[in-house]
Write an enzyme that holds these catalytic residues in place. Sequence first.
Site, PDB file in Angstrom:
ATOM      1  N   CYS A 132      11.388 -14.282  24.081  1.00  0.00           N
ATOM      2  CA  CYS A 132      12.731 -14.877  24.099  1.00  0.00           C
ATOM      3  C   CYS A 132      12.780 -16.054  23.137  1.00  0.00           C
ATOM      4  O   CYS A 132      13.759 -16.224  22.401  1.00  0.00           O
ATOM      5  CB  CYS A 132      13.100 -15.371  25.500  1.00  0.00           C
ATOM      6  N   ARG A 142      25.430 -25.798   8.708  1.00  0.00           N
ATOM      7  CA  ARG A 142      25.536 -25.420  10.132  1.00  0.00           C
ATOM      8  C   ARG A 142      26.769 -26.069  10.748  1.00  0.00           C
ATOM      9  O   ARG A 142      27.520 -25.452  11.489  1.00  0.00           O
ATOM     10  CB  ARG A 142      24.315 -25.932  10.914  1.00  0.00           C
ATOM     11  N   CYS A 168       9.437 -17.177  28.372  1.00  0.00           N
ATOM     12  CA  CYS A 168       9.043 -15.900  27.773  1.00  0.00           C
ATOM     13  C   CYS A 168       8.954 -16.034  26.257  1.00  0.00           C
ATOM     14  O   CYS A 168       9.932 -16.387  25.584  1.00  0.00           O
ATOM     15  CB  CYS A 168      10.030 -14.823  28.227  1.00  0.00           C
ATOM     16  N   HIS A 213      25.072 -33.544  18.509  1.00  0.00           N
ATOM     17  CA  HIS A 213      24.768 -32.307  17.782  1.00  0.00           C
ATOM     18  C   HIS A 213      23.719 -32.557  16.699  1.00  0.00           C
ATOM     19  O   HIS A 213      22.801 -31.765  16.516  1.00  0.00           O
ATOM     20  CB  HIS A 213      26.039 -31.769  17.110  1.00  0.00           C
ATOM     21  N   HIS A 260      23.455 -37.296   1.379  1.00  0.00           N
ATOM     22  CA  HIS A 260      22.997 -36.315   0.375  1.00  0.00           C
ATOM     23  C   HIS A 260      22.539 -37.059  -0.887  1.00  0.00           C
ATOM     24  O   HIS A 260      21.494 -36.758  -1.456  1.00  0.00           O
ATOM     25  CB  HIS A 260      24.123 -35.338   0.007  1.00  0.00           C
ATOM     26  N   LYS A 305      36.381 -25.717   5.725  1.00  0.00           N
ATOM     27  CA  LYS A 305      34.921 -25.794   5.849  1.00  0.00           C
ATOM     28  C   LYS A 305      34.343 -24.457   5.393  1.00  0.00           C
ATOM     29  O   LYS A 305      34.664 -23.412   5.958  1.00  0.00           O
ATOM     30  CB  LYS A 305      34.527 -26.030   7.307  1.00  0.00           C
ATOM     31  N   ARG A 345      39.245 -36.177   7.178  1.00  0.00           N
ATOM     32  CA  ARG A 345      38.211 -36.534   6.193  1.00  0.00           C
ATOM     33  C   ARG A 345      37.870 -38.026   6.213  1.00  0.00           C
ATOM     34  O   ARG A 345      37.620 -38.574   7.265  1.00  0.00           O
ATOM     35  CB  ARG A 345      38.611 -36.035   4.795  1.00  0.00           C
ATOM     36  N   HIS A 380      24.061 -29.453   7.190  1.00  0.00           N
ATOM     37  CA  HIS A 380      25.477 -29.708   6.921  1.00  0.00           C
ATOM     38  C   HIS A 380      26.241 -28.377   6.945  1.00  0.00           C
ATOM     39  O   HIS A 380      27.333 -28.281   7.513  1.00  0.00           O
ATOM     40  CB  HIS A 380      25.612 -30.419   5.567  1.00  0.00           C
TER      41      HIS A 380
END
Length: 515
Positions: A45, A451, A42, A423, A386, A468, A375, A449
């Site tokens: 959607c 996210r 759809c 992910h 980055h 975070k 870390r 990042h």
Amino acid sequence: LITEAGLYTASDQIIILSPENVDSVLFNSSAAHLVEFYATWCGHCVAFSPTWKSLARDIKEWRPAVDLAAIDCADESNRKVCTNFGITGYPSLKFFPAYSSSESRGQDLRGFPRDVRGLRHYIIDKLEMHNEAWPPACPPLETASEAEIDNFFQTNNVDHLALVFESKNSYVGREVTLDLLQYENIAVRRVLDTEMSLVSRFGVTDFPSCYLYNSSGNIYRLKVLSEARTFYSYALQRLPGVVRTGKPQIPITDLIKNSTVEWRPFNKTRVYMSDLESALHYSLRVELSGHISISGDDLTALKKYIHVLAKYFPGRPSVKSALKTLDNWLQLQTGAEIRYSDFRDVLDNTVQTSDAVLPEGVQWVGCQGSQERYRGYPCAVWTLFHVLTVQAKETGSSDPQEVLQAMRGYVSSFFGCRPCATHFESMAQESMDHVTSLSSAVLWLWIRHNRVNNRLAGDLSEDPHFPKIQWPSPELCPSCHGVKRTGEHQWNQEEVQIFLQNYFSSARILTDYLQ
Ligand code: FAD
């Protein structure tokens, strides 16, 4: 490759419903649920799914009180569930109050808003309708009276009470209350602008505005860049003594005293070359060493990774030279596979005889964790990429995808954290191909990042001393943050671009602690 059917994946922070879990998720739960019934075919959607995902990120902190779920009714195995709930059109939303019984068919949300802010307000309205079984994790959302505030510290065991003064139809106070729901030692209440005695007692002139009242009777106004939800929540979550539930903060000085590892004082707002070199050491000597022979897609990924390092790593001449030697050697390997031991020989032996050398061992500085399990390497991997995207822009690379695709390949083939790789790959599949300029490559990585930061906030892996956040913070880059007319937070992307370009630039990297 990720072969998830449906519009949502595990990284979207949306509960994916199926016949197996639907009853346990929706019925007799201590949290309320808002469920989207959709069909993959759809168009509406598909168009709505980014909003649903943004909403999930936006109200992530509300989860103990209200959670989002979705079910794909186009999947035949889910048909019976969708039919039982009386679903005939898509997308449909249903609200299930906390402690809904198994007879419940949920409350239909007809003509629901199609934007995050509207949906958030809708959820608050629905939460407030709980009259019998209020979700236990959900703090009171009603307005506070003078009497309640006067007796607050006698009846509540917290140090801070934040009061959001606002008009009756503003949602800011309730949103901030829910944003702080997973934090201890603070309570938030809304006070209406019509509560004249409190308004004059606190000297309130702006609506909304936020005042802090503490157990010793002090009152002061919370200083923020903008009088808006995101800024209040961010500032309140960081007040002294306010901690995320289950994350007690041991003072860093005590940690250092008891630690066997030497603590290296550092500036939290700078990038350190020691982290970047340590990332290279760990990646090339530890992570890759798990692959005895490397072929196929893995070999292609390795070649691309070493190639971007050789091109853009802004390191000391000896390190750059080591990376160039490795790159030249790899480009000559035209066979179907290489042995890691040969790669390692080039890195360690041939290379060490000249002035080319990659120091051994790791020495985290900006990426130090307050404990060893926090870390370190993953922090340095983000920092490295980055820096590389910024460096590609600084040097005017001709291919905007080059660094991102190299990162994608490295993460997919070699990054030891496999759930991270899954992910990351799903984010890459969604949008990496849309990157068409060097600037948008820098921004793409920054957004993804963030996210990941959003998803991991409060997670077990989060170092309580380095929470975070959506980065950069308002303190680090005030001009990066703005608000829309509606009061919604908005990134000023041009300013973010300038900030990132400066923050990760080769000229600003600190060389303290280098071996
Ligand atoms: P990090 O998130 O590692 O950030 C390092 C530094 O980068 C910060 O200190 C800050 O200075 C800066 N920074 C923060 N945000 C941004 C931003 N948006 N843009 C630019 N700079 C920023 N862990 C999991 O548990 N699950 C996962 O799915 C997962 N996926 C990952 C995917 C990748 C590709 C990588 C490299 C790591 C992943 N991790 C995952 C690890 C996780 O993201 C962190 O790296 C780790 O928890 C260490 O966190 P940290 O506090 O050092 O900060």
